[in-house]
Design an enzyme around this catalytic site. Structure first.
Site, PDB file in Angstrom:
ATOM      1  N   ASP A 104      -4.654 -12.948  -7.397  1.00 28.06           N
ATOM      2  CA  ASP A 104      -3.385 -12.269  -7.695  1.00 28.06           C
ATOM      3  C   ASP A 104      -2.343 -13.348  -8.011  1.00 28.06           C
ATOM      4  O   ASP A 104      -2.205 -14.327  -7.274  1.00 28.06           O
ATOM      5  CB  ASP A 104      -2.941 -11.429  -6.491  1.00 28.06           C
ATOM      6  CG  ASP A 104      -1.827 -10.469  -6.842  1.00 28.06           C
ATOM      7  OD1 ASP A 104      -2.035  -9.251  -6.700  1.00 28.06           O
ATOM      8  OD2 ASP A 104      -0.745 -10.935  -7.257  1.00 28.06           O
ATOM      9  N   GLN A 107       1.347   1.840  -7.073  1.00 28.47           N
ATOM     10  CA  GLN A 107       0.604   1.145  -8.132  1.00 28.47           C
ATOM     11  C   GLN A 107       1.564   0.670  -9.224  1.00 28.47           C
ATOM     12  O   GLN A 107       2.471   1.403  -9.635  1.00 28.47           O
ATOM     13  CB  GLN A 107      -0.439   2.092  -8.742  1.00 28.47           C
ATOM     14  CG  GLN A 107      -1.387   1.414  -9.722  1.00 28.47           C
ATOM     15  CD  GLN A 107      -2.475   2.356 -10.245  1.00 28.47           C
ATOM     16  OE1 GLN A 107      -2.391   3.574 -10.054  1.00 28.47           O
ATOM     17  NE2 GLN A 107      -3.471   1.797 -10.896  1.00 28.47           N
ATOM     18  N   HIS A 152      -7.807  -1.323  -9.151  1.00 28.10           N
ATOM     19  CA  HIS A 152      -8.028  -2.619  -8.510  1.00 28.10           C
ATOM     20  C   HIS A 152      -7.898  -2.494  -7.007  1.00 28.10           C
ATOM     21  O   HIS A 152      -7.156  -1.661  -6.491  1.00 28.10           O
ATOM     22  CB  HIS A 152      -7.059  -3.687  -9.038  1.00 28.10           C
ATOM     23  CG  HIS A 152      -5.619  -3.299  -8.940  1.00 28.10           C
ATOM     24  ND1 HIS A 152      -5.006  -2.462  -9.854  1.00 28.10           N
ATOM     25  CD2 HIS A 152      -4.660  -3.638  -8.035  1.00 28.10           C
ATOM     26  CE1 HIS A 152      -3.739  -2.302  -9.512  1.00 28.10           C
ATOM     27  NE2 HIS A 152      -3.503  -2.996  -8.409  1.00 28.10           N
TER      28      HIS A 152
HETATM   29  P1  5GP Z   1      -0.527  -2.849  -7.600  1.00 23.02           P
HETATM   30  O1  5GP Z   1       0.842  -2.690  -7.028  1.00 23.02           O
HETATM   31  O2  5GP Z   1      -0.681  -2.162  -8.929  1.00 23.02           O
HETATM   32  O3  5GP Z   1      -1.604  -2.474  -6.629  1.00 23.02           O
HETATM   33  O4  5GP Z   1      -0.717  -4.392  -7.770  1.00 23.02           O
HETATM   34  C1  5GP Z   1      -0.788  -5.083  -8.962  1.00 23.02           C
HETATM   35  C2  5GP Z   1      -0.998  -6.536  -8.578  1.00 23.02           C
HETATM   36  O5  5GP Z   1      -1.259  -7.252  -9.759  1.00 23.02           O
HETATM   37  C3  5GP Z   1       0.213  -7.177  -7.911  1.00 23.02           C
HETATM   38  O6  5GP Z   1      -0.167  -7.682  -6.644  1.00 23.02           O
HETATM   39  C4  5GP Z   1       0.631  -8.269  -8.877  1.00 23.02           C
HETATM   40  O7  5GP Z   1       1.066  -9.437  -8.210  1.00 23.02           O
HETATM   41  C5  5GP Z   1      -0.631  -8.513  -9.681  1.00 23.02           C
HETATM   42  N1  5GP Z   1      -0.408  -8.930 -11.048  1.00 23.02           N
HETATM   43  C6  5GP Z   1       0.515  -8.432 -11.916  1.00 23.02           C
HETATM   44  N2  5GP Z   1       0.406  -9.045 -13.115  1.00 23.02           N
HETATM   45  C7  5GP Z   1      -0.613  -9.933 -12.988  1.00 23.02           C
HETATM   46  C8  5GP Z   1      -1.199 -10.864 -13.914  1.00 23.02           C
HETATM   47  O8  5GP Z   1      -0.795 -11.010 -15.064  1.00 23.02           O
HETATM   48  N3  5GP Z   1      -2.232 -11.614 -13.441  1.00 23.02           N
HETATM   49  C9  5GP Z   1      -2.697 -11.494 -12.152  1.00 23.02           C
HETATM   50  N4  5GP Z   1      -3.725 -12.284 -11.816  1.00 23.02           N
HETATM   51  N5  5GP Z   1      -2.169 -10.629 -11.267  1.00 23.02           N
HETATM   52  C10 5GP Z   1      -1.138  -9.860 -11.683  1.00 23.02           C
END
Ligand code: 5GP
Length: 142
Positions: free
Chosen positions: A35, A98, A104
């Site tokens: 992340d 999300q 994920h």
């Molecule tokens: P969600 O809130 O959708 O469960 O989490 C999305 C996750 O993706 C977040 O923890 C954020 O830090 C991570 N993230 C967002 N953009 C990117 C990216 O471009 N690359 C990576 N490796 N992680 C990302």
């Protein structure tokens, strides 16, 4: 009505190799990578290669493959960061927290008495992420 999958999301772009990621594990059905805004050192994400917006629209076989990879990578993350425990979480839709709309699972190594940091919105140092990814890859190979 369910929102359709958007193939321009950032994780679909990582899968297509259009943007870089610190990859730790890949097989025919799944990919794991660091992340970029970790909530703990070693914060790793696992995604299916098949398009799915979240848990509810994923095909069961794809979900099963992701679950197996979550377990495999979680074991390696725990070893690589000598963690006392692990937190695994998965969000669905904006109301569920999300922000990236490709299914994920988050894997976070946890240590006794150490709280998770909130989302700072700041990118981690790429060299540190690369070092963490290397540690997890080494644990996977052990
Ligand atoms: P969600 O809130 O959708 O469960 O989490 C999305 C996750 O993706 C977040 O923890 C954020 O830090 C991570 N993230 C967002 N953009 C990117 C990216 O471009 N690359 C990576 N490796 N992680 C990302």
């Amino acid at each position: 009505m369910t929102t359709p999958y958007d193939p321009t999301n950032i994780f679909a772009r990582i899968l297509r190799g259009e943007i870089p990621a610190h990859r730790v594990y890949e097989d025919a059905d799944t990919l794991a990578f660091m992340d970029v805004m970790p909530q703990a050192e070693g914060h790793t994400l696992v995604i299916p290669k098949a398009p799915a917006r979240g848990l509810l629209d994923a095909e069961p076989a794809s979900l099963a493959a992701v679950a197996a990879t979550v377990q495999r990578v979680a074991r390696a993350v725990k070893a690589a960061f000598t963690a006392d425990g692990l937190t695994i979480f998965q969000y669905n839709e904006p109301a569920g927290g999300q922000t990236v709309f490709h299914l994920h699972f988050h894997i976070l190594p946890r240590h006794e008495g150490v709280a998770l940091t909130g989302h700072t919105g700041r990118m981690a140092d790429p060299e540190r992420l690369a070092e963490h990814a290397a540690r997890i890859r080494a644990a996977l190979a052990a």
